[in-house]
Design a protein around this motif. Structure first.
Motif, PDB file in Angstrom:
ATOM      1  N   GLU A 366       0.810  -1.218   0.000  1.00 44.45           N
ATOM      2  CA  GLU A 366       0.000   0.000   0.000  1.00 44.45           C
ATOM      3  C   GLU A 366       0.840   1.262   0.000  1.00 44.45           C
ATOM      4  OE1 GLU A 366      -2.906  -0.172  -0.713  1.00 44.45           O
ATOM      5  OE2 GLU A 366      -3.568  -2.173  -0.139  1.00 44.45           O
ATOM      6  N   ALA A 367       2.146   1.118  -0.004  1.00 46.63           N
ATOM      7  CA  ALA A 367       3.014   2.289   0.101  1.00 46.63           C
ATOM      8  C   ALA A 367       2.787   3.231  -1.068  1.00 46.63           C
ATOM      9  CB  ALA A 367       4.473   1.861   0.138  1.00 46.63           C
ATOM     10  N   GLY A 368       2.812   4.539  -0.777  1.00 46.55           N
ATOM     11  CA  GLY A 368       2.662   5.524  -1.841  1.00 46.55           C
ATOM     12  C   GLY A 368       4.015   6.030  -2.315  1.00 46.55           C
ATOM     13  N   PRO A 395       3.745   8.441 -10.087  1.00 47.98           N
ATOM     14  CA  PRO A 395       3.400   8.659  -8.687  1.00 47.98           C
ATOM     15  C   PRO A 395       1.884   8.620  -8.487  1.00 47.98           C
ATOM     16  CG  PRO A 395       4.979  10.287  -9.435  1.00 47.98           C
ATOM     17  CD  PRO A 395       4.534   9.531 -10.647  1.00 47.98           C
ATOM     18  N   PRO A 396       1.427   7.954  -7.433  1.00 45.22           N
ATOM     19  CA  PRO A 396       0.002   7.843  -7.181  1.00 45.22           C
ATOM     20  C   PRO A 396      -0.605   9.190  -6.778  1.00 45.22           C
ATOM     21  CG  PRO A 396       1.257   6.929  -5.366  1.00 45.22           C
ATOM     22  CD  PRO A 396       2.240   7.269  -6.436  1.00 45.22           C
ATOM     23  N   ILE A 397      -1.885   9.337  -7.060  1.00 43.07           N
ATOM     24  CA  ILE A 397      -2.594  10.547  -6.663  1.00 43.07           C
ATOM     25  C   ILE A 397      -3.146  10.311  -5.255  1.00 43.07           C
ATOM     26  CG2 ILE A 397      -4.529  12.076  -7.224  1.00 43.07           C
ATOM     27  CD1 ILE A 397      -4.237  10.724 -10.130  1.00 43.07           C
ATOM     28  N   VAL A 398      -2.784  11.191  -4.333  1.00 41.05           N
ATOM     29  CA  VAL A 398      -3.224  11.009  -2.949  1.00 41.05           C
ATOM     30  C   VAL A 398      -4.399  11.937  -2.663  1.00 41.05           C
ATOM     31  CG1 VAL A 398      -2.518  11.133  -0.534  1.00 41.05           C
ATOM     32  CG2 VAL A 398      -0.912  10.311  -2.266  1.00 41.05           C
ATOM     33  N   VAL A 399      -5.454  11.373  -2.078  1.00 41.69           N
ATOM     34  CA  VAL A 399      -6.699  12.113  -1.864  1.00 41.69           C
ATOM     35  C   VAL A 399      -7.065  12.025  -0.383  1.00 41.69           C
ATOM     36  CG1 VAL A 399      -9.144  12.223  -2.505  1.00 41.69           C
ATOM     37  CG2 VAL A 399      -7.454  11.384  -4.151  1.00 41.69           C
ATOM     38  N   ASP A 400      -7.661  13.112   0.151  1.00 41.97           N
ATOM     39  CA  ASP A 400      -8.111  13.047   1.537  1.00 41.97           C
ATOM     40  C   ASP A 400      -9.351  12.164   1.614  1.00 41.97           C
ATOM     41  OD1 ASP A 400      -8.224  13.733   4.341  1.00 41.97           O
ATOM     42  OD2 ASP A 400     -10.067  14.805   3.802  1.00 41.97           O
ATOM     43  N   GLY A 401      -9.282  11.135   2.465  1.00 45.19           N
ATOM     44  CA  GLY A 401     -10.404  10.205   2.554  1.00 45.19           C
ATOM     45  C   GLY A 401     -10.975  10.128   3.950  1.00 45.19           C
ATOM     46  N   THR A 402     -10.792  11.195   4.737  1.00 44.97           N
ATOM     47  CA  THR A 402     -11.205  11.133   6.132  1.00 44.97           C
ATOM     48  C   THR A 402     -12.719  10.906   6.268  1.00 44.97           C
ATOM     49  OG1 THR A 402      -9.390  12.622   6.652  1.00 44.97           O
ATOM     50  CG2 THR A 402     -11.035  12.308   8.365  1.00 44.97           C
ATOM     51  N   ALA A 403     -13.499  11.719   5.554  1.00 46.23           N
ATOM     52  CA  ALA A 403     -14.960  11.607   5.686  1.00 46.23           C
ATOM     53  C   ALA A 403     -15.435  10.247   5.182  1.00 46.23           C
ATOM     54  CB  ALA A 403     -15.636  12.733   4.906  1.00 46.23           C
ATOM     55  N   ARG A 404     -14.863   9.832   4.069  1.00 49.96           N
ATOM     56  CA  ARG A 404     -15.257   8.546   3.494  1.00 49.96           C
ATOM     57  C   ARG A 404     -14.926   7.407   4.468  1.00 49.96           C
ATOM     58  NH1 ARG A 404     -12.758   6.242  -2.210  1.00 49.96           N
ATOM     59  NH2 ARG A 404     -13.691   4.161  -2.072  1.00 49.96           N
ATOM     60  N   ALA A 405     -13.762   7.508   5.091  1.00 51.35           N
ATOM     61  CA  ALA A 405     -13.357   6.477   6.043  1.00 51.35           C
ATOM     62  C   ALA A 405     -14.275   6.492   7.259  1.00 51.35           C
ATOM     63  CB  ALA A 405     -11.910   6.704   6.464  1.00 51.35           C
ATOM     64  N   PHE A 461      -9.912   0.689  -0.992  1.00 52.44           N
ATOM     65  CA  PHE A 461      -9.954   1.669   0.102  1.00 52.44           C
ATOM     66  C   PHE A 461      -9.851   0.966   1.463  1.00 52.44           C
ATOM     67  CE2 PHE A 461     -12.325   4.564   2.962  1.00 52.44           C
ATOM     68  CZ  PHE A 461     -11.668   5.759   2.708  1.00 52.44           C
ATOM     69  N   VAL A 462     -10.641  -0.102   1.609  1.00 52.81           N
ATOM     70  CA  VAL A 462     -10.612  -0.857   2.872  1.00 52.81           C
ATOM     71  C   VAL A 462      -9.215  -1.423   3.117  1.00 52.81           C
ATOM     72  CG1 VAL A 462     -11.489  -2.905   4.067  1.00 52.81           C
ATOM     73  CG2 VAL A 462     -13.065  -1.456   2.771  1.00 52.81           C
ATOM     74  N   ARG A 463      -8.621  -1.944   2.053  1.00 60.70           N
ATOM     75  CA  ARG A 463      -7.290  -2.539   2.218  1.00 60.70           C
ATOM     76  C   ARG A 463      -6.282  -1.501   2.679  1.00 60.70           C
ATOM     77  NH1 ARG A 463      -7.284  -5.781  -2.187  1.00 60.70           N
ATOM     78  NH2 ARG A 463      -6.662  -3.993  -3.409  1.00 60.70           N
ATOM     79  N   TYR A 499      -5.748   8.553   1.057  1.00 61.28           N
ATOM     80  CA  TYR A 499      -5.611   7.280   0.350  1.00 61.28           C
ATOM     81  C   TYR A 499      -5.154   7.517  -1.081  1.00 61.28           C
ATOM     82  CZ  TYR A 499     -10.105   8.188  -1.961  1.00 61.28           C
ATOM     83  OH  TYR A 499     -11.118   8.733  -2.709  1.00 61.28           O
ATOM     84  N   ARG A 500      -4.666   6.439  -1.667  1.00 62.34           N
ATOM     85  CA  ARG A 500      -4.189   6.522  -3.036  1.00 62.34           C
ATOM     86  C   ARG A 500      -5.329   6.147  -3.956  1.00 62.34           C
ATOM     87  NH1 ARG A 500      -0.837   2.994  -4.413  1.00 62.34           N
ATOM     88  NH2 ARG A 500      -1.226   1.632  -2.656  1.00 62.34           N
TER      89      ARG A 500
END
Ligand code: ADP
Ligand code: ZN
Length: 599
Positions: A366-368, A395-405, A461-463, A499-500
């Motif tokens: 899962e490393a970015g 390079p992966p696109i990193v997105v804020d996933g706080t609300a989704r999580a 996402f879960v992973r 998350y990526r």
């Protein structure tokens, strides 16, 4: 070191030492014990073979696998080195002949550990006073290591039994604790531990989450026709299935697993070693002791058991130093399976260590950031971005996933932390399955709040949440997802999560292959394939793997340089005097008969 350099050239046909080889040879020839930790393909064998040739007494080499012993012995004999081997794969008569070779001055004797440690063998060797004992795959002696072998344990008697002999261990895989343990067992800590970089810059590292393994694998294999490689699978059944599928696609794929008879496995392994462009589809039963230098790719269709296992398995590619590619496909269900395996083995401490090794591998998946930096950091080696891994290349696109999580974690908590990823994802995606309706989960506030992401993206996402330690998978509770302390903090708004995005479909930027010195001009390609056919015939007649005649790198150089005289031929890397005499004229003829190079 003139003598060692001379032997490198005169016996093995190589012009220069690789990093680390000379230092180890110097230590061994001056009578020091040592444990050398060097990556696969670094050229460990020469490190003890040259001191053995220089010594006036016998060197014993302990190796765990008969196939490996046979190949090493064949390679040494082709180079004109007097060598013997005794093991259970040989008949009584053959073993007597081998012992005669020892008596008449062989430089090296290869033995399996159980053969060496019989009282009879020990007594016989005591009379010969060996100059050196070499323990290959030395990590097998340590219970800390990734693959302890009980028959190695006895080897810790060697320093007491032979106080006058040098003891050297070699391994490609050992973390710090394991290294110290090996050194204590092999020579009571009285010797050096030499660690050589774990980096294998010629291996391209790519990791992807498993979506459709068939198309992912075919995509990976697309530009690899004509090359040899390994596809690793977890189960025997899947191994057979993948081999059949690849054959349907027109590839020369053969399966290899522990469910086959010993003869069948031997036939399949021999084909892989001697034919060109074989795809070996195998469980991890295949690999240890495969020292084919020109394996061009390794593809994992299932998650390996640990970082060490992964490193060792990809390490089988590109031993010749030319570029090679690796692809690892991972999934939540593979991870669950791996956890289950661990739950059923060893004692508590062992299980904790193995879970830790697996955690490290998941974090790697899962490393970015640069894969190589992550991989080497695990082996305590610092490095910078490599430019030869998926994350460096695109390079992966990193997105804020706080609300989704938070929506997901809340759904997990509200449903009692009893359900696996599938059901929880149905809840956030608002799917009215029977299971959802029976439990009235459609009434949860989070129901349907994550509709916009397809199921596959939710799984990824879960992973990532699991790998980052916000969630854990409870194996005892059939894969139920549970919140960790970090997960509870995230839910309470005290932490954030990025998350990526779309790691599954992220386009691989096609980069031009690094132009290695090994590149072959189109004009030389047909000559090269003729030389390979010639090599195959010679290898078959001698019953040895093709690379024992000449490695690919030597044939490539030959095809490029097109030597016309024996003298020209002797300048090519990998052709020592013995091979020059035995094979030189045949290859010269083939080159002379080939269509002349168009300028
Ligand atoms: P390891 O056991 O460390 O995985 P090997 O001893 O099998 O590696 O060596 C890998 C390959 O590199 C072999 O084909 C070997 O002949 C070759 N090799 C070793 N030393 C040299 C050198 N100094 N120059 C060129 N090739 C070498
Ligand atoms: Zn990188």
């Amino acid at each position: 070191m003139k003598a060692a350099q001379q032997i490198l050239h005169d016996v093995f046909g190589y012009s220069a030492f690789r990093p680390g080889q000379e230092e180890i040879i110097t230590l061994l020839t001056s009578g020091k014990n040592l444990l050398a930790v060097m990556p696969t393909g670094a050229g460990k064998s020469i490190c003890y073979q040259i001191p053995a040739v220089m010594a006036d007494r016998l060197t014993i080499v302990v190796s765990p696998l008969l196939a490996l012993i046979d190949d090493q012995v064949a390679a040494l004999r082709t180079n004109g080195v007097e060598v013997a081997c005794i093991h259970s794969g040989l008949s009584r008569e053959q073993n007597i002949v081998e012992w005669q070779r020892v008596k008449s001055g062989a430089k090296l004797l290869y033995l399996s550990p159980e053969r060496l440690m019989t009282e009879r063998m020990l007594t016989a060797l005591a009379g010969l006073q060996p100059a050196m004992f070499v323990v290959d795959e030395a990590h097998c002696i340590s219970k800390w290591g990734a693959s302890f072998r009980p028959d190695y344990e006895n080897l810790s008697r060697l320093p007491d039994l032979f106080p006058g002999s040098v003891i050297a261990g070699f391994t490609a895989t050992a973390d710090k604790a394991t290294r110290n343990d090996i050194a204590a067992k092999l020579f009571r800590g009285r010797g050096r531990i030499i660690v050589h970089g774990f980096d294998r810059p010629n291996l391209r590292l790519t990791v992807a989450s498993k979506a459709n393994w068939k198309s992912q694998m075919i995509g990976f294999l697309e530009d690899k026709t004509g090359q040899a490689g390994i596809v690793y699978c977890l189960s025997r059944k899947f191994t057979d299935e993948v081999a059949i599928y690849l054959r349907e696609q027109g590839l020369n794929a053969i399966p290899y697993h522990a469910g086959q008879s010993a003869e069948q496995r031997k036939i399949n392994q021999d084909r892989f070693m001697s034919e060109d462009a074989v795809v070996m589809v195998a469980t991890i039963a295949f690999g240890m002791g495969i020292d084919k230098p020109d394996i061009r790719y390794v593809c994992h269709l299932n998650l390996p058991g640990s970082m060490e296992a992964y490193y060792q398995e990809i390490g089988r590619a590109g031993r010749d130093g030319a570029s090679a590619e690796t692809l690892l496909l991972h999934s939540l269900s593979d991870m669950g399976l791996r956890r289950q395996f661990i739950a059923n083995e060893g004692d508590e401490a062992h299980r904790r260590r193995e879970h830790h090794r697996l955690d490290a591998l998941l974090a790697y998946c899962e490393a970015g950031e640069c894969r190589r930096v992550t991989l080497l950091a695990y082996f305590d080696e610092a490095s910078g971005p490599c430019g030869n891994c998926d994350n460096c290349l695109s390079p992966p696109i990193v997105v804020d996933g706080t609300a989704r999580a938070q929506a997901l974690l809340s759904s997990i908590q509200q449903t009692g932390q009893l359900f696996g990823a599938g059901h929880v994802i149905d809840i956030v995606r608002g799917v009215e399955t029977q299971k959802v309706l029976e439990r009235r989960h459609q009434n949860l506030a989070t129901f349907g709040t994550g509709k916009q992401w397809p199921k596959e993206e939710w799984l990824i996402f879960v992973r990532q949440l699991v790998a980052a330690g916000f969630l854990s998978v409870n194996i005892q509770k059939y894969g139920g997802l549970e919140l960790s302390e970090r997960g509870r903090a995230l839910l309470a708004g005290e932490a954030s999560f990025s998350y990526r995005e779309g790691s599954k479909t992220r386009p691989e930027r096609k980069v031009a292959k690094k132009k290695s010195e090994q590149a072959v001009r189109p004009n030389d390609v047909s000559l090269l394939s003729q030389l390979k056919i010639l090599r195959l015939g010679l290898a078959r007649a001698r019953n040895v793997p093709a690379y024992v005649v000449f490695p690919d790198s030597t044939l490539i150089e030959m095809a490029r340089a097109r030597p016309t005289t024996i003298d020209d031929m002797s300048g090519i890397n990998g052709i020592g005097p013995k091979k020059l005499k035995e094979f030189g004229p045949t290859f010269l003829l083939a080159i002379a008969e080939a269509v002349p190079m168009a300028e």
